[in-house]
Design an enzyme around this catalytic site. Sequence first.
Site, PDB file in Angstrom:
ATOM      1  CG  HIS A  40      -0.487   0.294   2.504  1.00 43.96           C
ATOM      2  ND1 HIS A  40      -0.227  -0.668   3.454  1.00 43.96           N
ATOM      3  CD2 HIS A  40      -0.181   1.474   3.077  1.00 43.96           C
ATOM      4  CE1 HIS A  40       0.219  -0.080   4.543  1.00 43.96           C
ATOM      5  NE2 HIS A  40       0.252   1.212   4.339  1.00 43.96           N
ATOM      6  CG  ASP A  56      -0.330  -3.974   2.538  1.00 41.80           C
ATOM      7  OD1 ASP A  56       0.264  -3.459   1.571  1.00 41.80           O
ATOM      8  OD2 ASP A  56      -0.619  -3.337   3.572  1.00 41.80           O
ATOM      9  CB  SER A 113       2.694   1.614   6.473  1.00 37.09           C
ATOM     10  OG  SER A 113       1.405   1.630   6.972  1.00 37.09           O
TER      11      SER A 113
HETATM   12  C1  4AZ Z   1      -0.636   3.689   8.955  1.00 40.47           C
HETATM   13  O1  4AZ Z   1      -1.437   4.556   8.607  1.00 40.47           O
HETATM   14  C2  4AZ Z   1      -1.036   2.746  10.051  1.00 40.47           C
HETATM   15  N1  4AZ Z   1      -2.451   0.584  14.304  1.00 40.47           N
HETATM   16  C3  4AZ Z   1      -0.227   1.664  10.299  1.00 40.47           C
HETATM   17  C4  4AZ Z   1      -0.593   0.778  11.309  1.00 40.47           C
HETATM   18  C5  4AZ Z   1      -1.735   0.979  12.030  1.00 40.47           C
HETATM   19  C6  4AZ Z   1      -2.543   2.068  11.784  1.00 40.47           C
HETATM   20  C7  4AZ Z   1      -2.182   2.959  10.770  1.00 40.47           C
HETATM   21  C8  4AZ Z   1      -2.076   0.004  13.093  1.00 40.47           C
HETATM   22  O2  4AZ Z   1       0.467   3.607   8.403  1.00 40.47           O
END
Ligand code: 4AZ
Length: 830
Positions: free
Chosen positions: A633, A681, A777
């Site tokens: 993503h 993902d 992420s």
């Molecule tokens: C993000 O937006 C994201 N709590 C990554 C992980 C989580 C929430 C948002 C998990 O990159």
Amino acid sequence: MASNETEKTSKTEDNISVSSISLNISAIEKKLARINHRRKDKKNSKPKRKDAKETTFWTLTNKIILFTVLVFIIVLLTWTLLWIFILRREDNDFLYFAGLFRVANTEFLSEYREKGSEEFVSMSQNLQHVVSKVYKMSTFSKLYQQSLISDLSNNNNGGILVHFWMVFSVPEAKGQFACEDCVSAIFKNSIQTSLVNRTSVGYLLGLPVDIDSVVINVALRSDYISATRMDSKCVHDMYADHPGHHFPLNLSVTSVSGTCFFKLIALMGHVIRLSITAVQTEAEDCISDSLIIYDALMPIRSKILYKICKPMDSSISFVSTDNFLLISYKSTKTMGAKKISGYFEAVSQEECGGTILTKNRTGFEGTIRSPYSPSFSPPKCTCTWYFKTPSEKLGLALTFYNYALKEKGIEGCSLGWWKINENMYCGYFLDHKTIFYVASSQVNIKFYCNFQLAGKPLAVDYGNYNISQVCPDGYFSCLTGLCIPQSQQCDGRDDCYDESDELFCSFPKKNCNAPTHLQHPHFACNGIKDCENGSDEMNCTQSIPCSSITYVCQNNLCILKQNAKCDGIQDCLDGSDELNCGCGSKMYVANRIVGGTDAGEGEWPWQVSLHFGGTAYCGASVISKGWLLSAAHCFHADRMSDPTQWKAYLGMHSQGHARFISDIKRIIVHEYYNAQNFDYDIAILQLKSTWPDTMSSVIQPICIPSQSQYIRSGEKCWVTGWGRRQETDDKEPSILQEAEVELVNQTICHLTYGLITPRMICAGLMSGKKDACKGDSGGPLSCQERGSGKWFLTGIVSFGYGCGKPNFPGVYTRVSKFTPWIQKNVPSVV
Ligand code: 4AZ
């Protein structure tokens, strides 16, 4: 082809600058002449006393001063003009657009095929004039430079299809002006449509233009130059004018550097089927060598059907929407031979759909297919099938291969949508088959394949099923539609492909009298003696038939021992389980992420920060020399998939202060990545350069778990990253954060989020507080193997409901599900 206005413009501008200089010089000369003239007059009329004064004025020193001043003025003038007309122009960026529109109600003349013909020149001058007028009357009038008609083609909708280039000049100071939507909107808004006649044809300064046909995209400068160069030997028009005849396409490139275009054109009423049988390229990164197939006659980005960037020896074929197709072949001069083999043909437009009366029995009996199957279908198509079963008791079962249907939400479907008896579904691709049941004897199916690229061919088996009993007695009905023997439910193996047979199971019971390979993986060969008779730890390294819970050795033999990979004991006969084990160790021996604390320097040597356009955007993990793993993503949007915009920061503790920074050579996003539910993902990144071995104390790869990794809920792992410390924070921490989280039972995760696929795993604390958050992420969820002490990449930060909320753990990509995919794409992964 119409004349190239840019070259003309720049030439005229150059002329202007030179002649203006000479004008000014002659003006000065005239002035001097006038002064001299006046001087002569004065000489004649003034008394001698004054002459003596003038003689003193024209001393050698004064002459030198005057001459210096004059030279200074001339130099100043020349520089000013040079700056105005040449240097200042360099501050401007040229932006190129490629577009097309259809002129309706106008006859296509065969002479238009010939770019040098009077007919082509005259028509393209008219069209160029219209396009220029549109932009010169718009807010972009100052930026607009010129348009250039590339092709006038006939097409299956009638009229003339106009393929054109546009050039805009934008001051660098205005930054990245590339508002594709604005340029397109100006064009579309200039078409006067009338609601009265309800057609998509309106008038563009008197020209009947189909508003639905207008496409304008930002294009590459290199494409513009390659396609419009007057002396280009690299633009070829090729005609398929005998339907069914295979026209060979053997492009052998040994010394060409640049982009060549091959325009394939079929007879009206036909479409082009292009079959590529083999591709030999040197690089695999799409940057140096690429073969791009466009559903147009110009390299228009939104008309890309397919991209081939690596060697291929199997056959693949594509069908155009209209009677033309473009192949763009880019190659950089390198040593190896490059070759593309294939052929193209004109084929009739294919209808899909029909009425099918099924036989009076249950079971699959036939197959329906997407248009032009087994070729890729054009991006847009519509098929309608009407099924009738012989009895009210018999419904229709549809088996989809690597495809599934999901009820359509408020968002649109990007991979085809289906209307089945008034219900709407989105289709998406995955790595297993699914069966869809329609509990009705009359089934109306409409399939709209609105793909972005060419549509993967679909084949769907159909047949009757018994509405009152989907699966026979003694069988479990999976949510994927499959029927599996009841005995396979809750056996620790994902027999349904969506884990629906393994959810809501009570704690597994020991089955100590069964052979080890039939025991539950919670006990079998996990290194702990669970059965008194030791049956759960017997024959663990003996070769047995491969299954989802066995470890696959390099010689393709399988053993049952859990976590055999890199545990320091040779388990496979070929010793492959202990090969490539230089991973998952850290030099740092000590012991924000939400609820996290500062990590020690070098504590997570596989942690990477990915910067997009200069800003930290995502995390990643080092998995081998020169290769990273991250989340798909992070690279989803069009712009984000461009590897040149990304940089990887390795061996970093404090954000921005990396020990090693590399450009990204290639991004491989998983082909089944689903942006709607974050399934698959995962993405692989190849670095442009690799770090020196002297940095091994701060840069190390993490081990990839084996495909059979069994996940124990409650196990403690670590999530790391430079993401936000709180959901409500508006800036990220500078020091790498770490937080210890627990792996969460899959059923609980399902109950929390609903749609959790086998490619996902939850981790966090049910009480909340410790979690990944925005910016983490793509980063690692690292778990340490008890026996060997090695660290494995169990998860990749994917998504979650907020950050650190009680009962909403973070969701991670389950890396073990991608081991074969990673091995296929990354050479010598550890
Ligand atoms: C993000 O937006 C994201 N709590 C990554 C992980 C989580 C929430 C948002 C998990 O990159």
